[in-house]
Design a protein around this motif. Structure first.
Motif, short mmCIF file in Angstrom:
data_model
loop_
_atom_site.label_atom_id
_atom_site.label_comp_id
_atom_site.label_asym_id
_atom_site.label_seq_id
_atom_site.Cartn_x
_atom_site.Cartn_y
_atom_site.Cartn_z
N ALA A 26 56.59 61.52 80.58
CA ALA A 26 57.15 60.47 81.42
C ALA A 26 58.54 60.12 80.90
CB ALA A 26 56.26 59.23 81.41
N VAL A 27 59.38 59.65 81.81
CA VAL A 27 60.73 59.21 81.48
C VAL A 27 60.96 57.87 82.16
CG1 VAL A 27 63.19 59.67 81.69
CG2 VAL A 27 61.62 61.55 81.20
N ALA A 28 61.54 56.92 81.43
CA ALA A 28 61.81 55.61 82.01
C ALA A 28 63.12 55.07 81.45
CB ALA A 28 60.66 54.66 81.71
N ALA A 29 63.70 54.13 82.19
CA ALA A 29 64.89 53.45 81.68
C ALA A 29 64.51 52.59 80.49
CB ALA A 29 65.51 52.60 82.77
N ALA A 30 65.39 52.56 79.50
CA ALA A 30 65.11 51.80 78.29
C ALA A 30 65.12 50.30 78.57
CB ALA A 30 66.12 52.15 77.21
N ARG A 31 64.30 49.56 77.86
CA ARG A 31 64.27 48.11 77.91
C ARG A 31 65.07 47.54 76.74
NH1 ARG A 31 59.73 46.50 76.28
NH2 ARG A 31 59.76 44.42 77.22
#
Length: 887
Positions: A202-207
């Motif tokens: 999975a890939v997500a925008a960093a928080r």
């Protein structure tokens, strides 16, 4: 050979003084470098393990960073960071994600960085030229594991969405605009391509305030391997570089290749009797010397058929960069960057010429490439032209290399770049010599230009080197049948050498110091006002004391200003006896770190912590006391380069290898005081035996007898068994065995080195026969004004003199516009204004640049009261900016 700990020198003991080094893992002169980051949001001091520790007083790592930082004062650029994360929905804020580590569990070497982080994570990295391979080991367990990839700020874009399919991500990072000291002059977009194995699920925008992406891996993933390639050209070149440097290679294979490259560079000096600490210092200094300058070129071909290309940092961009391709002009050839020549010309470039002559030629040509493309060589290249520091010191650096036999690929280009610096008023403050619009004619930079004394005296040093280079090129041109060009080069050599003796113009005999002159010619301060302990103003990063001896090329002439050798010796002793108290910042707005470091040295005014002091001890050779130089050098070796055990590192800013090279050269007993001559001043070597095996030059050994802590005086010397009584040695004689006898007290060894000025004589500055006339553009000592004539031919009557005087040079300065330069002329002289003699005649002349001052040595000089210039023809209606007759 001891391997190098790259952390050396990162510690600083005072808030005013921060280390100028990073623990960089990179190839020698590499394109890309990597450093651990304890602050993921700075462009300056990226790694400070001794500051901002956690509650347990242990350092915190915030990421592993791609770096292009030549100096924290210039700032970093194109930073990209990776950081392993654990847990569900991890917070990517730099402080929140940081992990503690023990310094003892950190390996920081040129070929490998490895650290064990709290929580059971281990990170290791090995470099290629344009990238790296990194491995992250996660602890056993079910806790989710991730990898953050980010730019330092919003000036980046990383596309990781497709990584779940093929493990690849790509993107770009832009350089910042100038932000205080954080600057990236001429930098353009950097492209990145990374392959991650195994591919994330999975890939997500960093928080947490990060603009990056978080890659999440399958539960139970133990090791994640990242191969990263970078390019300034575009993604296509990233893919090409990836295939050349990373595809199919393991971390160990990459590390072994980097190890071999560094081992070759470090093997040039071997000291079998060195202590472990001395050996670490030796190879740590060789490591720093070989980090810079950085390559800025890429292989647009293949490994079998390389094709060097680069994104030019000195040419204007065209259009807008996009997600796949740069807007920089992509040009063929090798180009080098990340270098400040004011910092490095004294020792780093002589060390390249001595230890790596073939490399020195390649590096120099990589900067001459800037001249071929942009018309100038950067004073400070980071990567392009920066308005930073004084002097066009590439002039003396490259001239000295050629004098020492370094085979420059384009010697004429190197000389032309220096000649342009010397004779042209630059159109921009980022290039050339400041104040040149007047200094070419007055002989000094006036106080309308900041740091005027520094600009002036550095110019004289550079002119001296250019003169030596011109003489060498003249000999070569004659051998190649180019007699006319050889004659021109000799004229330029004679003129530049004469200009190098203009330094007395700033010597104020009333105070016996150099100080600035105003545009009206008067000294800027009265004797009552001048305080040599005050920093700044006319002096760069120091005070009047440290510029009291800034004439390394002419020790005898300097002595004459003080009243002779004994008076100069007394002045030098006073210099070393006058304490620096770091309490007079002068024009600086605060006490700067150089002041604190100079005070910490505790050797009077001798701030060996910064470059302006580095040559001063060796002027004792010119007063017949070389043993004093040896004693000072021994004291520096004994106290100021021995802090590596407790993290003190260098005694000041280690700028691009310069301070390292000072130690390396003096440890061998050598110092290149008179650049442009091939001479090294001799001091007591540090070791009983040192073997020097240059890459591309003859080997030699330096051996001593009588070596002891208190034995700093040379009492005898042989070179390949022959007695050597001179206190200097020529570069060509560094072969075979150099053997020195040492004792506690000096004997009669050590003849005084030669200088431009002979003993007992006075240096004679050039002077114009005509007083400056602000109403006449041709005689106002300013190339920004000019006179236009109605036709291509003209007779220019020059002012009548009160007595018959003989000129040596005629100089003419071209106008700001093309098309009006004189091509042919006669210079005529007379004693009565009626009967004229031909003094000099020229035809087929050309001015290479706008506002260039060309010298012409008068063929038939004689004393005259009247002079006229008869211009026979020019390219169009004649235009001239200045005319001089110099004696």
């Amino acid at each position: 050979m001891a391997w190098v700990d790259t952390r050396r020198g990162t510690h600083a003991s005072e808030d005013f003084s921060r280390g100028n080094t990073l623990p960089l893992t990179a190839l020698p002169n590499g394109f890309a470098a990597f450093t651990p980051a304890t602050d993921a949001r700075t462009r300056r001091w990226v790694y400070e393990y001794h500051r901002a520790n956690g509650a347990d007083n242990r350092p915190r790592l915030q990421g592993m960073a791609l770096s292009h930082q030549p100096s924290p004062w210039m700032g970093d650029r194109h930073q990209l960071l990776m950081m392993p994360l654990l847990g569900p929905e991890p917070d990517a804020d730099p402080v929140a994600r940081s992990r503690g580590f023990d310094h003892a569990a950190e390996t920081a070497r040129p070929d490998l960085y490895e650290v064990a982080l709290d929580g059971g994570i281990t990170l290791r990295l090995a470099p290629t030229d344009h990238g790296a391979i990194s491995e992250i080991e996660y602890p056993a367990g079910t806790e989710p594991r991730h990898l953050l990839v980010e730019g330092i700020d919003e000036h980046s874009r990383l596309d990781a969405a497709g990584a779940v399919f093929d493990g690849r991500l790509h993107g770009w990072v832009d350089a910042p605009l100038e932000q205080g000291y954080a600057r990236a002059d001429g930098a353009t977009r950097m492209y990145v391509l990374a392959e991650v194995h195994p591919a994330p699920v999975a890939v997500a925008a960093a928080r947490g305030g990060s603009t990056g992406s978080v890659l999440t891996f399958a539960p139970g993933t133990g090791t994640v391997r990242v191969r990263l390639a970078t390019s300034y050209l575009g993604l296509e070149q990233c893919r090409r570089t990836f295939g050349q440097e990373l595809a199919g290679r393991s971390l160990e294979q990459v590390r072994e290749a980097a190890h071999a490259a560094w081992s070759e560079r470090l093997a040039v000096i071997e000291v079998p009797t060195a202590t472990p600490a001395q050996r670490r210092t030796l190879y740590g200094n060789l490591y720093r010397l070989n980090l810079y300058p950085s390559s800025h070129w890429e292989n647009g071909g293949s490994q079998d058929r390389p094709m060097p290309v680069h994104a030019s940092p000195v040419r204007p961009v065209k259009g807008q960069a996009n997600d796949t391709r740069t807007n920089a002009q992509v040009l063929p050839g090798e180009l080098y960057v990340n270098h400040g020549f004011w910092d490095t010309y004294r020792t780093a470039w002589p060390a390249y010429a001595l230890l790596y002559p073939d490399l020195a030629a390649r590096l120099a040509d990589g900067f001459v490439q800037q001249f071929r493309e942009g018309g100038w060589i950067a004073r400070w290249s980071s990567p392009g032209y920066a308005d930073c520091m004084t002097g066009t010191s590439s002039d003396i650096a490259f001239a000295d290399a050629q004098v020492k036999g370094v085979a420059l690929p384009d010697p004429h280009g190197a000389y032309e770049a220096g000649l342009k610096n010397a004779t042209v008023a630059p159109p921009l403050t980022e290039v050339g010599r400041k104040g040149n619009q007047r200094a070419v004619f007055t002989g000094y930079v006036d106080t309308d230009t900041e740091e005027s004394v520094s600009w002036t005296l550095e110019a004289h040093i550079n002119d001296f080197g250019l003169a030596a280079q011109a003489e060498l090129l003249a000999e070569r041109s004659e051998q190649e049948g180019e007699a006319r060009y050889a004659a021109q080069l000799r004229e330029e050599a004679h003129y530049l050498r004469a200009r190098s003796l203009n330094y007395p113009l700033l010597f104020d005999a009333a105070i016996e110091f150099f100080q600035g002159r105003r545009a009206d010619g008067d000294f800027a301060q009265s004797p009552e006002q001048f305080d040599p302990l005050v920093w700044g103003g006319d002096f760069t990063e120091t005070d009047g004391w440290n510029f009291a001896f800034h004439v390394p090329h002419d020790g005898e002439g300097l002595a004459s200003l003080y009243g002779g050798r004994e008076m100069l010796r007394g002045r030098l002793e006073q210099f070393f006896d006058t304490p620096e108290r770091a309490d007079l910042p002068g024009t600086y707005d605060r006490v700067i770190h150089e002041m604190v470091e100079a005070r910490a040295v505790r050797m009077g005014q001798f701030g060996v912590s910064n470059q302006p002091s580095h040559h001063i001890p060796f002027l004792f050779h010119h007063v017949g006391a070389p043993e004093q130089a040896s004693r000072i050098v021994r004291e520096v070796h004994r106290r100021l380069f021995v802090g590596e055990q407790i993290g003190q590192g260098y005694p000041g800013d280690e700028d691009n290898g310069e301070m390292s090279a000072w130690w390396l050269l003096t440890a061998l007993g050598l110092y290149p005081l008179q650049l442009g001559t091939g001479r090294y001043h001799l001091v007591a070597p540090l070791f009983e035996r040192a073997a020097v095996r240059p890459l591309g030059g003859p080997a030699f050994t330096v051996t001593t007898d009588g070596q002891a802590p208190g034995h700093a005086c040379i009492t005898a010397m042989t070179v390949e068994g022959r007695e050597h009584r001179r206190s200097w040695i020529d570069h060509a004689d560094l072969r075979g065995e150099l053997h020195l006898s040492l004792a506690a007290e000096p004997g009669d060894w050590g003849e005084v080195p030669p200088s431009v000025t002979a003993e007992g004589e006075q240096p004679q500055p050039l002077r114009d026969l005509f007083a400056a006339d602000p109403e006449d553009p041709l005689l106002d000592d300013d190339s920004r004004t000019e006179r236009a004539f109605p036709a291509a031919a003209a007779v220019i009557d020059l002012p009548e003199l009160g007595e018959a005087l003989q000129a040596r040079f005629l100089t003419l300065t071209s106008s700001a516009a093309t098309g009006g330069d004189p091509i042919a002329w006669r210079l005529e002289g007379s004693r009565d204004g009626q009967h004229w003699d031909l003094l000099d005649e020229r035809a087929g002349q050309r001015f290479r640049w706008r506002r260039q001052t060309r010298p012409f040595e008068i063929a038939s000089p004689r004393p005259c009261t009247h002079h006229r210039l008869v211009v026979l023809t020019s390219e169009g209606p004649l235009r001239l900016a200045e005319v001089e007759l110099l004696a």
